[in-house]
Design a protein around this motif. Sequence first.
Motif, PDB file in Angstrom:
ATOM      1  N   GLU A 299      20.933 -37.583 -72.445  1.00 55.23           N
ATOM      2  CA  GLU A 299      21.706 -37.106 -71.305  1.00 55.23           C
ATOM      3  C   GLU A 299      22.707 -38.172 -70.894  1.00 55.23           C
ATOM      4  N   ILE A 300      23.857 -37.722 -70.407  1.00 50.96           N
ATOM      5  CA  ILE A 300      24.861 -38.654 -69.902  1.00 50.96           C
ATOM      6  C   ILE A 300      24.667 -38.833 -68.404  1.00 50.96           C
ATOM      7  N   LYS A 301      24.471 -40.082 -67.995  1.00 51.28           N
ATOM      8  CA  LYS A 301      24.366 -40.432 -66.579  1.00 51.28           C
ATOM      9  C   LYS A 301      25.276 -41.624 -66.310  1.00 51.28           C
ATOM     10  N   ASN A 302      26.207 -41.453 -65.373  1.00 52.58           N
ATOM     11  CA  ASN A 302      27.160 -42.521 -65.044  1.00 52.58           C
ATOM     12  C   ASN A 302      27.901 -43.013 -66.280  1.00 52.58           C
ATOM     13  N   ASN A 303      28.310 -42.044 -67.124  1.00 50.80           N
ATOM     14  CA  ASN A 303      29.083 -42.332 -68.337  1.00 50.80           C
ATOM     15  C   ASN A 303      28.302 -43.122 -69.386  1.00 50.80           C
ATOM     16  N   VAL A 304      26.999 -43.132 -69.265  1.00 50.38           N
ATOM     17  CA  VAL A 304      26.140 -43.812 -70.246  1.00 50.38           C
ATOM     18  C   VAL A 304      25.160 -42.789 -70.813  1.00 50.38           C
ATOM     19  N   ILE A 305      25.010 -42.778 -72.149  1.00 51.05           N
ATOM     20  CA  ILE A 305      24.055 -41.866 -72.775  1.00 51.05           C
ATOM     21  C   ILE A 305      22.656 -42.467 -72.717  1.00 51.05           C
ATOM     22  N   HIS A 306      21.728 -41.718 -72.162  1.00 51.78           N
ATOM     23  CA  HIS A 306      20.320 -42.108 -72.141  1.00 51.78           C
ATOM     24  C   HIS A 306      19.601 -41.252 -73.183  1.00 51.78           C
ATOM     25  N   TYR A 307      19.257 -41.886 -74.305  1.00 53.87           N
ATOM     26  CA  TYR A 307      18.684 -41.149 -75.425  1.00 53.87           C
ATOM     27  C   TYR A 307      17.190 -40.902 -75.216  1.00 53.87           C
ATOM     28  N   ASP A 308      16.698 -39.837 -75.823  1.00 54.41           N
ATOM     29  CA  ASP A 308      15.291 -39.450 -75.750  1.00 54.41           C
ATOM     30  C   ASP A 308      14.727 -39.509 -77.172  1.00 54.41           C
ATOM     31  N   PHE A 309      13.783 -40.415 -77.407  1.00 61.02           N
ATOM     32  CA  PHE A 309      13.279 -40.635 -78.767  1.00 61.02           C
ATOM     33  C   PHE A 309      12.603 -39.391 -79.328  1.00 61.02           C
ATOM     34  N   GLU A 310      11.883 -38.660 -78.497  1.00 62.25           N
ATOM     35  CA  GLU A 310      11.215 -37.448 -78.983  1.00 62.25           C
ATOM     36  C   GLU A 310      12.244 -36.417 -79.450  1.00 62.25           C
ATOM     37  N   LYS A 311      13.331 -36.287 -78.707  1.00 64.85           N
ATOM     38  CA  LYS A 311      14.389 -35.356 -79.104  1.00 64.85           C
ATOM     39  C   LYS A 311      15.130 -35.867 -80.340  1.00 64.85           C
ATOM     40  N   ILE A 312      15.269 -37.187 -80.441  1.00 63.27           N
ATOM     41  CA  ILE A 312      15.882 -37.776 -81.637  1.00 63.27           C
ATOM     42  C   ILE A 312      15.049 -37.444 -82.869  1.00 63.27           C
ATOM     43  N   LYS A 313      13.729 -37.573 -82.762  1.00 60.23           N
ATOM     44  CA  LYS A 313      12.849 -37.273 -83.903  1.00 60.23           C
ATOM     45  C   LYS A 313      12.993 -35.816 -84.331  1.00 60.23           C
TER      46      LYS A 313
END
Length: 223
Positions: free
Chosen positions: A19-33
Amino acid sequence: MNPTPHIKTEGTSKFQIGEIKNNVIHYDFEKIKTYLNIKGHLLFGKNFRIYKEDEPLLFKLCCYYIQDHYSCAQMGIDANKGILLTGPVGCGKTSLMKLLTHLAPHKTNYEIIPTRNIVFNFNARGYDVLEKYNQNHNYCFDDLGVEPTGSHYTKECNVLGEILLSRYDLFCHPERSRRVLTHITTNLNALEIEKLYGNRVRSRMRKMFNLISFDENSIDKRI
């Protein structure tokens, strides 16, 4: 530039890996997998899967590829160096290095070249081949150590040894706007690398690479 690098599109399907928060992507490892498993099926066939025992190694690599400097520092990984990925034959090194280029190509990208092909080209065309790798471009040299001895018109050359020395100079060049990175996959350990390429190469590799290793008992996933 892709305005939504955290959303991956494969055919008609979309995969949101953060998700993008304050122009920074916060990645989710479970979703990446989940995404990497799907992408792996598309690239390598229906038998591809991410093994549970490889997830800690995959997490390290993902942090590097998305350039999560904080998490990398916590794990002793320098995000400004290349990756030296080692492990037994068939454990999945090459597949991961191919797969992960799709994770965050806006941050981490390179061309993957088998070392055998480099030496075959050198044997056919000579020293001009070496100049290709002395350029401002990121490469992953796949299967270091399986390549034959370089020989052009009977003159032998340790082709990958020479290339790695040149790549070290590029990596250290103080006037470049960004580091030129090199990545490697290999079945060799440190002593075997030194035996094949010499102490000068091994010494420089310590400065160029983050060493990330599969367990020595990793199964051959190609069987």
